[in-house]
Design a protein around this motif. Structure first.
Motif, PDB file in Angstrom:
ATOM      1  N   TYR A 397      10.000  30.965  63.191  1.00  0.00           N
ATOM      2  CA  TYR A 397       9.150  31.866  62.417  1.00  0.00           C
ATOM      3  C   TYR A 397       9.437  33.317  62.800  1.00  0.00           C
ATOM      4  CZ  TYR A 397       6.270  27.772  61.267  1.00  0.00           C
ATOM      5  OH  TYR A 397       5.826  26.567  60.829  1.00  0.00           O
ATOM      6  N   ALA A 403      14.476  38.650  60.604  1.00  0.00           N
ATOM      7  CA  ALA A 403      15.616  38.754  59.703  1.00  0.00           C
ATOM      8  C   ALA A 403      15.233  39.425  58.395  1.00  0.00           C
ATOM      9  CB  ALA A 403      16.199  37.373  59.431  1.00  0.00           C
ATOM     10  N   GLY A 405      13.470  42.015  58.470  1.00  0.00           N
ATOM     11  CA  GLY A 405      13.275  43.406  58.852  1.00  0.00           C
ATOM     12  C   GLY A 405      11.836  43.744  59.171  1.00  0.00           C
TER      13      GLY A 405
ATOM     14  N   ARG B  91      25.467  36.550  63.873  1.00  0.00           N
ATOM     15  CA  ARG B  91      24.226  37.222  64.280  1.00  0.00           C
ATOM     16  C   ARG B  91      24.467  38.660  64.732  1.00  0.00           C
ATOM     17  NH1 ARG B  91      19.963  33.500  65.471  1.00  0.00           N
ATOM     18  NH2 ARG B  91      19.124  34.917  67.008  1.00  0.00           N
ATOM     19  N   ASN B  94      23.812  41.461  61.593  1.00  0.00           N
ATOM     20  CA  ASN B  94      22.537  42.140  61.308  1.00  0.00           C
ATOM     21  C   ASN B  94      21.759  42.391  62.601  1.00  0.00           C
ATOM     22  OD1 ASN B  94      21.708  39.564  61.865  1.00  0.00           O
ATOM     23  ND2 ASN B  94      20.211  39.462  60.203  1.00  0.00           N
ATOM     24  N   MET B  96      20.891  40.529  64.970  1.00  0.00           N
ATOM     25  CA  MET B  96      19.896  39.561  65.447  1.00  0.00           C
ATOM     26  C   MET B  96      20.142  39.235  66.917  1.00  0.00           C
ATOM     27  SD  MET B  96      17.509  38.614  63.375  1.00  0.00           S
ATOM     28  CE  MET B  96      16.958  36.926  63.554  1.00  0.00           C
ATOM     29  N   ARG B  99      17.940  40.368  69.810  1.00  0.00           N
ATOM     30  CA  ARG B  99      16.724  39.657  70.221  1.00  0.00           C
ATOM     31  C   ARG B  99      16.986  38.754  71.417  1.00  0.00           C
ATOM     32  NH1 ARG B  99      12.705  38.782  67.055  1.00  0.00           N
ATOM     33  NH2 ARG B  99      12.816  36.535  67.071  1.00  0.00           N
ATOM     34  N   LYS B 101      17.975  38.580  75.132  1.00  0.00           N
ATOM     35  CA  LYS B 101      17.940  39.610  76.165  1.00  0.00           C
ATOM     36  C   LYS B 101      19.246  39.688  76.933  1.00  0.00           C
ATOM     37  CE  LYS B 101      13.581  40.885  75.748  1.00  0.00           C
ATOM     38  NZ  LYS B 101      12.651  39.781  75.524  1.00  0.00           N
ATOM     39  N   LEU B 123      16.651  49.403  62.242  1.00  0.00           N
ATOM     40  CA  LEU B 123      16.843  47.953  62.178  1.00  0.00           C
ATOM     41  C   LEU B 123      16.122  47.338  60.993  1.00  0.00           C
ATOM     42  CD1 LEU B 123      16.748  46.572  65.813  1.00  0.00           C
ATOM     43  CD2 LEU B 123      18.668  46.857  64.272  1.00  0.00           C
ATOM     44  N   VAL B 124      14.961  47.907  60.652  1.00  0.00           N
ATOM     45  CA  VAL B 124      14.211  47.389  59.506  1.00  0.00           C
ATOM     46  C   VAL B 124      15.072  47.478  58.254  1.00  0.00           C
ATOM     47  CG1 VAL B 124      12.238  47.815  58.029  1.00  0.00           C
ATOM     48  CG2 VAL B 124      11.981  47.947  60.497  1.00  0.00           C
ATOM     49  N   ARG B 127      18.208  45.129  58.404  1.00  0.00           N
ATOM     50  CA  ARG B 127      17.943  43.712  58.166  1.00  0.00           C
ATOM     51  C   ARG B 127      17.446  43.465  56.760  1.00  0.00           C
ATOM     52  NH1 ARG B 127      15.426  42.747  64.077  1.00  0.00           N
ATOM     53  NH2 ARG B 127      17.394  42.630  65.192  1.00  0.00           N
ATOM     54  N   LYS B 128      16.869  44.485  56.133  1.00  0.00           N
ATOM     55  CA  LYS B 128      16.538  44.335  54.721  1.00  0.00           C
ATOM     56  C   LYS B 128      17.817  44.216  53.900  1.00  0.00           C
ATOM     57  CE  LYS B 128      13.464  47.080  52.649  1.00  0.00           C
ATOM     58  NZ  LYS B 128      12.617  48.284  52.453  1.00  0.00           N
ATOM     59  N   MET B 132      19.318  37.104  56.179  1.00  0.00           N
ATOM     60  CA  MET B 132      19.848  35.970  56.922  1.00  0.00           C
ATOM     61  C   MET B 132      19.096  34.688  56.569  1.00  0.00           C
ATOM     62  SD  MET B 132      20.675  35.849  60.924  1.00  0.00           S
ATOM     63  CE  MET B 132      22.012  34.811  61.462  1.00  0.00           C
ATOM     64  N   PHE B 134      18.756  30.642  57.943  1.00  0.00           N
ATOM     65  CA  PHE B 134      19.028  29.945  59.190  1.00  0.00           C
ATOM     66  C   PHE B 134      19.414  28.491  58.969  1.00  0.00           C
ATOM     67  CE2 PHE B 134      16.498  33.562  60.064  1.00  0.00           C
ATOM     68  CZ  PHE B 134      16.995  34.059  61.253  1.00  0.00           C
ATOM     69  N   SER B 136      18.109  25.521  60.225  1.00  0.00           N
ATOM     70  CA  SER B 136      17.054  24.630  59.740  1.00  0.00           C
ATOM     71  C   SER B 136      16.099  25.461  58.897  1.00  0.00           C
ATOM     72  CB  SER B 136      16.311  23.997  60.914  1.00  0.00           C
ATOM     73  OG  SER B 136      15.910  24.988  61.809  1.00  0.00           O
ATOM     74  N   ASN B 138      13.190  27.361  57.612  1.00  0.00           N
ATOM     75  CA  ASN B 138      12.055  27.842  58.395  1.00  0.00           C
ATOM     76  C   ASN B 138      11.073  28.648  57.551  1.00  0.00           C
ATOM     77  OD1 ASN B 138      13.731  29.976  57.991  1.00  0.00           O
ATOM     78  ND2 ASN B 138      13.760  30.686  60.099  1.00  0.00           N
ATOM     79  N   PRO B 139      10.519  28.048  56.507  1.00  0.00           N
ATOM     80  CA  PRO B 139       9.494  28.785  55.769  1.00  0.00           C
ATOM     81  C   PRO B 139       8.268  28.998  56.655  1.00  0.00           C
ATOM     82  CG  PRO B 139       9.552  26.514  55.046  1.00  0.00           C
ATOM     83  CD  PRO B 139      10.699  26.686  55.988  1.00  0.00           C
ATOM     84  N   PHE B 140       7.524  30.055  56.391  1.00  0.00           N
ATOM     85  CA  PHE B 140       6.274  30.273  57.126  1.00  0.00           C
ATOM     86  C   PHE B 140       5.240  29.256  56.666  1.00  0.00           C
ATOM     87  CE2 PHE B 140       7.939  34.734  56.737  1.00  0.00           C
ATOM     88  CZ  PHE B 140       8.384  34.804  58.040  1.00  0.00           C
TER      89      PHE B 140
END
Lengths: 542, 307
Positions: A397, A403, A405, B91, B94, B96, B99, B101, B123-124, B127-128, B132, B134, B136, B138-140
């Motif tokens: 999530y 991703a 943004g 990755r 964009n 990613m 993220r 570390k 970055l906003v 990434r817009k 990307m 993924f 699997s 991954n809908p919210f």
């Protein structure tokens, strides 16, 4: 292994036979015995009375004997080949120890007490009898090993009850300084309980035809009975409090127009059509019926205040720890500290409130001090459970949001927190259950008199006052000492003071207080569970 | 394009010597020390230009001096065995990997000529524009509608909040148009148009993945990065995703990582082959890479002798 290959295990079991039925009935019988034992333990069934026209002890004894005979017969039948089973070569060490423990107790007590041979001989005899039971379980083939020692145990217990060796009047003086005695009232149900467990285990194994399937059935029955007993204990506890508490609660109840106290709803003064003095009155000299209204309202505000303090702080800390802080020394220290705080005894929190908060809030016990103290108590649990809940939110999530943004804080607010909310609410529910019942911190920080008149019911909403000078808002109601249900109950039990002649039956008054406490806590639970259900539904079904 | 990597290569091969026999024989003399065929000539503009990109996870050198130009409005497939760094590479495009570390990234990635690894990159916005999808789905755990409107809402492009509704400024209609457009583009509209308010987790895996693509489209990206988008799906759902990718390439630049060589051959215009150790070995026209690879190791990999 070898046993399994010797006897051809059938892929398809033959249809239910009479023997299966017998074993099934035996399992059912042990369940019935288990239920009887539990009810007898809680004195819902009288041992001196009778059930179905037979004396209770006689009935228990008869059933136990029958169960034991059935178990032994099944084992013997299987060994001699009358019953088709699939036993292993040995019942195994666990079953051996399981069978040995009760026999050690029986052997020891009979030798030392019944036969009067003294402690030394008793120990030796107990170990010897246990060893025999162990050997009898482990050495023979499984069908005999897992039935014979346990069946014998059941038969022995049953015969002891049947022959009246232990009757309802029996008691065993332990000759200890505290005058302890084991009475039949406790021993008979307890013995029946364990015997029923063993009987259920053995007959379930038999029902499964021994072997791997039998063990599975045995474990299944034990686990099932275990789960049942948890539910049973809970129900019995609640039922017990309800039965004891209802008479006190209903004292002086009156239904009818204008009987209840005056309340103001939306500016209109209305007299409620119901009057339940116990929850609508305080304690006053001239009251017809005394009540605990101030304590109810006190508990209510106490919990609200503690939750309002702990939830934002705790959730905020959890957000910081899971989403922002890097995992390392610092988070570990915080983790240890929160776990330590959660296991800190409540009286220590109370003492902290007493020594630190009270001097800072008007130098007297007050609702506010109580709220803050309990809020601190609740805080670690909220942190722990919120952290767990947030850690269990899938990283996918967060990745998906990043991703697109979306910034971290917005991700936390609109994805992580909603997904974690059910877990957070669970934590708060658990915590509220604990703090609503806390006595010690309240005793030290908040409680005023044991009995408060109804006029001293704390009025938090109405207590707000606006002033022209800073801090602009004041609420003297928060700074007054008040009472809460657990403290009230504690005071009623230990001191029993102040009831005066207005309470006819102090015992009923206490039980009614306990019942109200239980109801208040349960209604907080209900609110919590409903909230959690709502958030879960929103996550799963929108 | 990549001749400037010699020093880098020599130091790294000293530690990982197993799959690089060429360096021991010709390493000192030949400029092209590695088995590397990455000079891909294509028509049109390069949407993304990657130069000498190195990625380390702690001490682990995950990606070694990769240089590659990605043409716009086409499908670029990245293939290679597990652990070859193709997802890591994706990755990076964009950011990613920021993220993670422990990751350190060295080198240059230019997007429409602008360096994305420099201070002051928004970055906003990045990434817009570089979306990307993924591995699997991954809908919210929200409704289908909210899943799609999520990005634009958070960027302030759509406002359907209480205040907006009270002020009669709600963008609900605009939102619904956006939801429909994205779902149509992701070939999902016909299947879900009557249940936009249902929870997205109730969709099948393939539908969820197309929803994720639709969600990615909602912020108007120029490039869509896909990390094995069909590996968790059944063949029918995979076929739908593949059709969709080919359609998307008419408007967007698609970069897709895949394990499945047939899939790469079916849908991509050009293919980059990464091999173990994090090096880009061959990059070229898909037909050429699959039918007549220059590198022997790539031929071994494609014909199944290795990897």
């Amino acid at each position: 292994m070898a046993g399994a290959s010797e006897t051809d295990a059938k892929l398809v079991e033959s249809e239910t036979t009479e023997t299966d039925a017998v074993a099934g009935v035996a399992v059912g019988l042990s369940a019935v015995l288990f239920a009887l034992a539990v009810t007898a333990l809680f004195e819902r069934v009288s041992l001196t009375g009778s059930l179905f026209g037979v004396g209770t002890v006689t009935l228990l004894g008869g059933l136990l004997t029958a169960l034991g005979v059935a178990v032994i017969a099944f084992g013997a039948g299987s060994r001699l080949g009358y019953v088709e089973t699939d036993p292993d070569p040995s019942a195994g060490l666990v079953a051996g120890f399981g069978a040995a423990v009760p026999w050690v107790l029986i052997g020891g007590s009979v030798a030392s007490q019944t036969l009067g041979l003294g402690t030394g001989v008793g120990v030796v005899a107990g170990v010897a009898v246990g060893a025999v039971a162990f050997a009898l379980t482990v050495l023979p083939r499984e069908d005999v090993g897992s039935t014979l020692p346990l069946g014998a145990l059941l038969v022995l217990t049953g015969l002891v009850f049947l022959t009246g060796v232990i009757d309802p009047a029996w008691a065993w003086e332990l000759d200890w300084e505290q005058q302890a005695a084991i009475t039949a009232e406790f021993l008979i149900p307890a013995a029946t309980l364990f015997a029923a467990l063993y009987g259920g285990w053995a007959s379930a194994k038999a029902y499964g035809g021994f072997g791997a399937r039998g063990r599975h059935m045995g474990a299944y029955v034990l686990v099932y009975l275990n789960a049942l007993s948890i539910v049973a204990f809970l129900c019995i506890l609640v039922a017990y409090v309800v039965v004891q508490g209802v008479p006190g609660l209903l004292t002086g109840v009156d239904v009818g127009l204008g009987t209840g106290p005056e309340t103001t709803i939306l500016g209109v003064s209305v007299a409620l059509p119901v009057s339940v003095p116990f929850v609508m009155n305080g304690v006053a000299l001239l009251n017809d019926f005394q009540g605990v209204l101030p304590a109810i309202v006190g508990t209510f505000w106490l919990v609200i205040g503690a939750v309002l303090l702990a939830v934002p702080l705790g959730v905020g800390a959890a957000v910081f720890l899971t989403e922002y802080a890097e995992r390392g020394r610092f988070t570990q220290v915080v983790e240890v500290a929160t776990n330590g705080l959660w296991s800190t005894p409540s009286i220590v929190f109370g003492l902290f409130g007493f020594a630190f908060l009270i001097p800072r809030f008007g130098n007297g016990k007050s609702l506010l001090s109580g709220m803050i103290t309990l809020g601190f108590m609740l805080l670690p649990l909220v942190v722990i459970t919120s952290r767990e809940a947030m850690l269990s939110v899938p990283d996918e999530y967060r990745d998906a949001s990043a991703a697109l943004g979306v910034s971290k804080w917005q991700t936390i607010r609109s994805v992580v927190l909603p997904a974690a909310l059910p877990g957070v609410v669970t934590g708060v529910i658990l915590g509220v259950g604990r703090i609503a019942g806390e006595t010690a911190p309240i005793l030290l920080t908040m409680a005023g008199g044991t009995f408060l008149p109804g006029s001293q019911t704390v009025d938090v909403i109405g207590g707000f006052q606006f002033t022209a000078t800073p801090p602009f808002v004041a609420n003297p109601a928060l700074l007054e000492a008040t009472s809460a249900l657990p403290y009230q109950l504690f005071a009623l039990i230990t001191a029993g003071v102040g009831l005066g002649s207005n309470v006819g039956d102090p015992d009923a008054f206490r039980w009614a207080t306990a019942l109200i406490l239980l109801m208040v806590v349960l209604s907080f639970y209900a609110i919590g569970i409903a909230t959690r259900y709502y958030f879960r539904r929103r996550l799963k079904h929108t | 394009m990549s001749e400037n990597q010699n020093p880098q290569t020599q130091t790294s091969t000293a530690t990982t010597d197993t799959d690089q026999p060429l360096t021991t024989t010709t390493g000192e003399t030949d400029e092209r020390t590695r088995d590397e065929w990455t000079d891909y000539e294509f028509r049109g503009e390069a949407k993304m230009t990657v130069d000498d990109l190195d990625v380390y996870y702690g001490d682990d050198h995950a990606l070694k001096g990769v240089s590659m130009e990605i043409p716009e409005r086409s499908v670029t497939a990245l293939i290679g065995p597990s652990g070859c760094g193709k997802s890591t590479y994706l990755r990076c495009l964009n950011r990613m990997n920021d993220r993670i570390k422990s990751a350190t990234i060295d080198g240059s990635v230019r997007f429409d000529g602008q360096e994305i690894y420099q201070d002051g990159v928004n970055l906003v916005e990045l990434r817009k524009r570089v979306g990307m999808v993924f591995q699997s789905p991954n809908p919210f755990p929200k409704s289908i509608r909210e899943n799609i409107a999520y990005g634009p809402k958070k960027h302030g492009d759509l406002d359907t909040g209480l205040l907006a509704r009270l002020l009669n400024r709600s963008d609900a209609e605009e939102r619904d148009r956006l939801v429909e457009r994205c779902l149509r583009d992701a070939a999902l509209w016909d299947e879900v148009s009557d249940r936009l308010d249902d929870n997205a987790l109730g969709l099948s895996g393939g539908q969820q993945q197309r929803l994720c693509i639709a969600r990615c489209l909602s912020v108007d990206p120029e490039i869509i990065l896909m990390d094995e988008p069909a590996s968790a799906l059944d063949p029918i759902a995979t076929a739908k995703i593949e059709d969709l990718i080919e359609d998307l390439a008419e408007e967007y630049t698609v970069v897709i990582v895949t394990h499945n060589m047939q899939q790469a051959a079916r849908i991509s215009d050009q293919t980059a082959v990464f091999l173990t150790g994090g090096e880009l070995v061959e990059y070229g026209d898909t037909d050429q890479v699959f039918e007549d690879p220059h590198s022997e190791r790539v031929e071994d990999y494609i014909t199944g002798k290795f990897g």
